[in-house]
Scaffold this motif. Structure first.
Motif, PDB file in Angstrom:
ATOM      1  N   GLU A 270       0.819  -1.208   0.000  1.00  0.00           N
ATOM      2  CA  GLU A 270       0.000   0.000   0.000  1.00  0.00           C
ATOM      3  C   GLU A 270       0.856   1.262   0.000  1.00  0.00           C
ATOM      4  O   GLU A 270       0.539   2.236  -0.696  1.00  0.00           O
ATOM      5  N   GLU A 271       1.938   1.239   0.779  1.00  0.00           N
ATOM      6  CA  GLU A 271       2.806   2.417   0.830  1.00  0.00           C
ATOM      7  C   GLU A 271       3.544   2.605  -0.488  1.00  0.00           C
ATOM      8  O   GLU A 271       3.721   3.740  -0.958  1.00  0.00           O
ATOM      9  N   ILE A 272       3.969   1.505  -1.110  1.00  0.00           N
ATOM     10  CA  ILE A 272       4.624   1.599  -2.418  1.00  0.00           C
ATOM     11  C   ILE A 272       3.663   2.208  -3.440  1.00  0.00           C
ATOM     12  O   ILE A 272       4.028   3.114  -4.215  1.00  0.00           O
ATOM     13  N   ALA A 273       2.423   1.719  -3.445  1.00  0.00           N
ATOM     14  CA  ALA A 273       1.426   2.239  -4.386  1.00  0.00           C
ATOM     15  C   ALA A 273       1.099   3.702  -4.102  1.00  0.00           C
ATOM     16  O   ALA A 273       0.977   4.522  -5.018  1.00  0.00           O
ATOM     17  N   ARG A 274       0.950   4.028  -2.814  1.00  0.00           N
ATOM     18  CA  ARG A 274       0.633   5.419  -2.455  1.00  0.00           C
ATOM     19  C   ARG A 274       1.733   6.371  -2.887  1.00  0.00           C
ATOM     20  O   ARG A 274       1.480   7.436  -3.470  1.00  0.00           O
ATOM     21  N   ALA A 275       3.010   5.987  -2.583  1.00  0.00           N
ATOM     22  CA  ALA A 275       4.134   6.845  -2.959  1.00  0.00           C
ATOM     23  C   ALA A 275       4.241   6.976  -4.476  1.00  0.00           C
ATOM     24  O   ALA A 275       4.564   8.051  -4.996  1.00  0.00           O
ATOM     25  N   ALA A 276       3.926   5.876  -5.202  1.00  0.00           N
ATOM     26  CA  ALA A 276       3.986   5.926  -6.663  1.00  0.00           C
ATOM     27  C   ALA A 276       2.886   6.830  -7.221  1.00  0.00           C
ATOM     28  O   ALA A 276       3.109   7.596  -8.164  1.00  0.00           O
ATOM     29  N   ARG A 277       1.690   6.748  -6.632  1.00  0.00           N
ATOM     30  CA  ARG A 277       0.607   7.626  -7.088  1.00  0.00           C
ATOM     31  C   ARG A 277       0.936   9.085  -6.816  1.00  0.00           C
ATOM     32  O   ARG A 277       0.661   9.960  -7.645  1.00  0.00           O
ATOM     33  N   GLU A 278       1.527   9.315  -5.668  1.00  0.00           N
ATOM     34  CA  GLU A 278       1.908  10.686  -5.334  1.00  0.00           C
ATOM     35  C   GLU A 278       2.971  11.189  -6.305  1.00  0.00           C
ATOM     36  O   GLU A 278       2.934  12.352  -6.745  1.00  0.00           O
ATOM     37  N   ALA A 279       3.914  10.319  -6.666  1.00  0.00           N
ATOM     38  CA  ALA A 279       4.940  10.705  -7.646  1.00  0.00           C
ATOM     39  C   ALA A 279       4.306  10.971  -9.003  1.00  0.00           C
ATOM     40  O   ALA A 279       4.700  11.910  -9.716  1.00  0.00           O
ATOM     41  N   ALA A 280       3.287  10.150  -9.392  1.00  0.00           N
ATOM     42  CA  ALA A 280       2.595  10.365 -10.666  1.00  0.00           C
ATOM     43  C   ALA A 280       1.843  11.688 -10.647  1.00  0.00           C
ATOM     44  O   ALA A 280       1.821  12.425 -11.641  1.00  0.00           O
ATOM     45  N   ARG A 281       1.237  11.996  -9.500  1.00  0.00           N
ATOM     46  CA  ARG A 281       0.514  13.266  -9.396  1.00  0.00           C
ATOM     47  C   ARG A 281       1.460  14.448  -9.533  1.00  0.00           C
ATOM     48  O   ARG A 281       1.168  15.422 -10.226  1.00  0.00           O
ATOM     49  N   ARG A 282       2.634  14.347  -8.894  1.00  0.00           N
ATOM     50  CA  ARG A 282       3.613  15.429  -8.998  1.00  0.00           C
ATOM     51  C   ARG A 282       4.124  15.566 -10.428  1.00  0.00           C
ATOM     52  O   ARG A 282       4.338  16.682 -10.924  1.00  0.00           O
ATOM     53  N   ALA A 283       4.332  14.407 -11.095  1.00  0.00           N
ATOM     54  CA  ALA A 283       4.810  14.458 -12.476  1.00  0.00           C
ATOM     55  C   ALA A 283       3.785  15.097 -13.390  1.00  0.00           C
ATOM     56  O   ALA A 283       4.113  15.896 -14.277  1.00  0.00           O
ATOM     57  N   ALA A 284       2.503  14.769 -13.174  1.00  0.00           N
ATOM     58  CA  ALA A 284       1.452  15.354 -13.991  1.00  0.00           C
ATOM     59  C   ALA A 284       1.337  16.852 -13.748  1.00  0.00           C
ATOM     60  O   ALA A 284       1.172  17.643 -14.686  1.00  0.00           O
ATOM     61  N   ALA A 285       1.434  17.238 -12.492  1.00  0.00           N
ATOM     62  CA  ALA A 285       1.367  18.666 -12.167  1.00  0.00           C
ATOM     63  C   ALA A 285       2.532  19.415 -12.799  1.00  0.00           C
ATOM     64  O   ALA A 285       2.377  20.544 -13.290  1.00  0.00           O
TER      65      ALA A 285
ATOM     66  N   THR B 297       1.567   4.306 -15.088  1.00  0.00           N
ATOM     67  CA  THR B 297       2.078   2.958 -15.367  1.00  0.00           C
ATOM     68  C   THR B 297       3.204   2.598 -14.415  1.00  0.00           C
ATOM     69  O   THR B 297       3.269   1.485 -13.891  1.00  0.00           O
ATOM     70  N   ARG B 298       4.095   3.557 -14.176  1.00  0.00           N
ATOM     71  CA  ARG B 298       5.193   3.301 -13.233  1.00  0.00           C
ATOM     72  C   ARG B 298       4.643   3.043 -11.832  1.00  0.00           C
ATOM     73  O   ARG B 298       5.159   2.222 -11.084  1.00  0.00           O
ATOM     74  N   ALA B 299       3.560   3.729 -11.490  1.00  0.00           N
ATOM     75  CA  ALA B 299       2.958   3.546 -10.177  1.00  0.00           C
ATOM     76  C   ALA B 299       2.428   2.134 -10.009  1.00  0.00           C
ATOM     77  O   ALA B 299       2.459   1.565  -8.915  1.00  0.00           O
ATOM     78  N   GLU B 300       1.945   1.542 -11.079  1.00  0.00           N
ATOM     79  CA  GLU B 300       1.395   0.195 -11.009  1.00  0.00           C
ATOM     80  C   GLU B 300       2.488  -0.875 -10.993  1.00  0.00           C
ATOM     81  O   GLU B 300       2.315  -1.937 -10.411  1.00  0.00           O
ATOM     82  N   ARG B 301       3.620  -0.585 -11.634  1.00  0.00           N
ATOM     83  CA  ARG B 301       4.645  -1.613 -11.821  1.00  0.00           C
ATOM     84  C   ARG B 301       5.781  -1.562 -10.797  1.00  0.00           C
ATOM     85  O   ARG B 301       6.536  -2.521 -10.688  1.00  0.00           O
ATOM     86  N   THR B 302       5.935  -0.482 -10.081  1.00  0.00           N
ATOM     87  CA  THR B 302       7.077  -0.364  -9.180  1.00  0.00           C
ATOM     88  C   THR B 302       6.964  -1.330  -8.005  1.00  0.00           C
ATOM     89  O   THR B 302       5.863  -1.659  -7.561  1.00  0.00           O
TER      90      THR B 302
ATOM     91  N   ARG C 242       9.100  -0.806  -5.281  1.00  0.00           N
ATOM     92  CA  ARG C 242       9.806  -0.117  -4.210  1.00  0.00           C
ATOM     93  C   ARG C 242       9.182   1.249  -3.983  1.00  0.00           C
ATOM     94  O   ARG C 242       8.522   1.797  -4.874  1.00  0.00           O
ATOM     95  N   VAL C 243       9.413   1.776  -2.800  1.00  0.00           N
ATOM     96  CA  VAL C 243       8.837   3.072  -2.449  1.00  0.00           C
ATOM     97  C   VAL C 243       9.506   4.164  -3.274  1.00  0.00           C
ATOM     98  O   VAL C 243      10.736   4.241  -3.350  1.00  0.00           O
ATOM     99  N   THR C 244       8.685   4.994  -3.921  1.00  0.00           N
ATOM    100  CA  THR C 244       9.200   6.143  -4.659  1.00  0.00           C
ATOM    101  C   THR C 244       9.516   7.246  -3.657  1.00  0.00           C
ATOM    102  O   THR C 244       8.630   7.714  -2.926  1.00  0.00           O
ATOM    103  N   LEU C 245      10.764   7.641  -3.610  1.00  0.00           N
ATOM    104  CA  LEU C 245      11.217   8.565  -2.569  1.00  0.00           C
ATOM    105  C   LEU C 245      11.188  10.008  -3.043  1.00  0.00           C
ATOM    106  O   LEU C 245      11.511  10.311  -4.196  1.00  0.00           O
ATOM    107  N   THR C 246      10.822  10.880  -2.140  1.00  0.00           N
ATOM    108  CA  THR C 246      10.972  12.321  -2.352  1.00  0.00           C
ATOM    109  C   THR C 246      12.369  12.707  -1.869  1.00  0.00           C
ATOM    110  O   THR C 246      13.065  11.902  -1.223  1.00  0.00           O
TER     111      THR C 246
END
Length: 455
Positions: free
Chosen positions: A253-268, A301-306, A308-312
């Motif tokens: 769940e944390e890996i997915a959450r961090a990936a979604r947050e990274a995707a949101r930042r990338a989109a923004a 897509t990266r959020a679904e496949r990662t 590991r936790v996407t780090l800030t």
């Protein structure tokens, strides 16, 4: 000057020159390299072991309050046995050092005595030679019988040198006597220390024998409880499985959450770049161009496949700091010992039964506070049947897990500091107080012993 006068003074000069050549020799013998630091280290280790024995004895006493033998009681006895053997080993090493010191000091005493005898003999010869010359002839006649002024000065220097050498010899004799007294005092102290250590060693060996008898008695009792132990093991394995599932779920769940947050930042970021390319249009009126849509889709897509936790930048710094503290993290409890190690190992009683541990079990005192080993964010607070309350703390892409807690004093989402109390350890029906500690990096289970510092 007559031949007799010259012969007497020549003999005297030869003696003082011979004595003068020996005078500068230092009294202090060069010491062989000693191991004082190592010896001091051994003494510190022995004191630390005795402290560990005292702590383990308190833990053992708590388990012995129950009439029935338990694995926790056996673990405490075995830990005490290991530490007791360490104490005896340290004493043996200290005895070897002391024996070496005694032999060295005895050798120094012998050398000092021999040198003292040589100094006394040389001093006696100087006095004897000087008295014979002084009684037979007048020194003034010896000086004024010189054939030249230079010879007069040379003879005067010889007389002065004789006096200085005799005084130096007397000083050296006094120093040698003082040094001999110090060496004998040190030798006596070393022998007393050796005798005291031998007595201590004998006492510790008796304690070790008593512990071994106690260990055999507990093993015998536990062997008679095989059915109960197998039932207990099955319950533990089910509890571990539930805990593993919870940890895996929270990590995913944390890996997915961090990936979604990274995707949101990338989109923004992509939308902000598009606005910058179209300064006349506001972000709200800017439509999604193919480039923006592609960036958002790639991030999703990266959020679904990662895996590991996407780090800030902030969490990456925290994870790097956690990595740098490998082998230096504080223990989750202030007192205690590892009762069950990481990985697969044989059951202490049941034959042909292998148990696997995802972390380390640390047996401690009843009511002992459980502390965070590093700063981070509380990811999960939950209750797992068979494992009591658990706290899971996130440190970037690292996670630490604290299980078997009686109560919890933190909440999910809370930012905590290293050594902050998370709760207190629970005590089971057998009187064993034990906390389980685990370390993960993403979905990889790590050996906590490689991360904890020396206790």
């Amino acid at each position: 000057m007559c031949a007799r006068s010259k012969t007497g003074w020549l003999r005297l000069l030869l003696l003082l020159l011979l004595a003068g050549s020996m005078a500068p020799v230092a009294l202090a013998q060069k010491k062989a390299p000693t191991a004082k630091k190592s010896k001091a280290q051994l003494e510190r280790e022995r004191r630390a072991n005795l402290k560990r024995i005292k702590e383990t004895s308190r833990i053992l006493a708590q388990t012995q309050q129950k009439k029935q033998a338990s694995v926790g009681q056996l673990n405490a006895i075995q830990e005490k046995l290991v530490v007791q053997q360490g104490v005896i080993k340290n004493i043996s090493s200290e005895l070897r050092y002391i024996e070496g010191d005694v032999q060295q000091t005895e050798g120094q005493v012998q050398q000092t005595r021999q040198r003292l005898e040589r100094l006394k003999a040389e001093y006696a010869r100087l006095i004897y030679a000087g008295s014979k010359t002084a009684n037979g002839y007048n020194r003034l006649m010896f000086l004024f019988a010189a054939e030249s002024f230079n010879q007069f000065l040379l003879r005067l220097r010889y007389i002065r040198q004789y006096t200085e050498v005799r005084q130096a010899q007397a000083t050296q004799i006094t120093q040698a006597q003082q040094r001999l007294g110090q060496q004998l005092t040190g030798l006596q102290r070393q022998r007393q220390e050796k005798g005291s250590l031998l007595t201590t060693q004998l006492s510790e060996k008796k304690t070790l024998t008593t512990l071994k008898v106690q260990q055999d008695q507990v093993i015998t009792k536990l062997t008679q409880q095989e059915e109960g132990l197998r039932k207990e093991l099955a319950n533990r394995q089910r509890a571990i499985s539930r805990l593993d599932n919870l940890i895996a779920l929270r990590v995913r769940e944390e890996i997915a959450r961090a990936a979604r947050e990274a995707a949101r930042r990338a989109a923004a970021k992509a939308r902000a770049a598009e606005v910058a390319d179209n300064p006349g249009r506001s972000p709200s009126t800017t439509s999604r161009t193919p480039a923006t849509a592609a960036a958002e889709e790639a991030a999703a897509t990266r959020a679904e496949r990662t895996d590991r936790v996407t780090l800030t930048p902030e969490t990456a710094k925290l994870a790097a700091s956690f990595t740098d503290n490998r082998g230096h993290l504080p223990w989750p409890v202030g007192k205690g010992f590892i009762s069950q190690r990481f990985g697969r190992h044989n059951h202490p009683i049941l034959k042909n039964v292998v148990v696997e541990n995802r972390g380390v079990d640390i047996q401690t005192n009843s009511g002992e506070p459980v502390r965070a080993v590093f700063s981070g964010k509380v990811l999960t607070v939950a209750s797992v049947p068979g494992m009591g309350n658990i706290v899971m703390v996130q440190h970037g892409d690292y996670f630490t897990v604290y299980a078997k807690l009686r109560n919890v004093s933190v909440s999910e989402g809370q930012t905590i500091e290293a050594r902050q109390t998370l709760g207190t350890v629970s005590t089971n029906s057998e009187g064993t107080s034990e906390v389980q500690f685990q370390v993960w990096r993403n979905s990889a289970n790590l050996n906590p012993e490689n991360w904890l510092g020396r206790k």
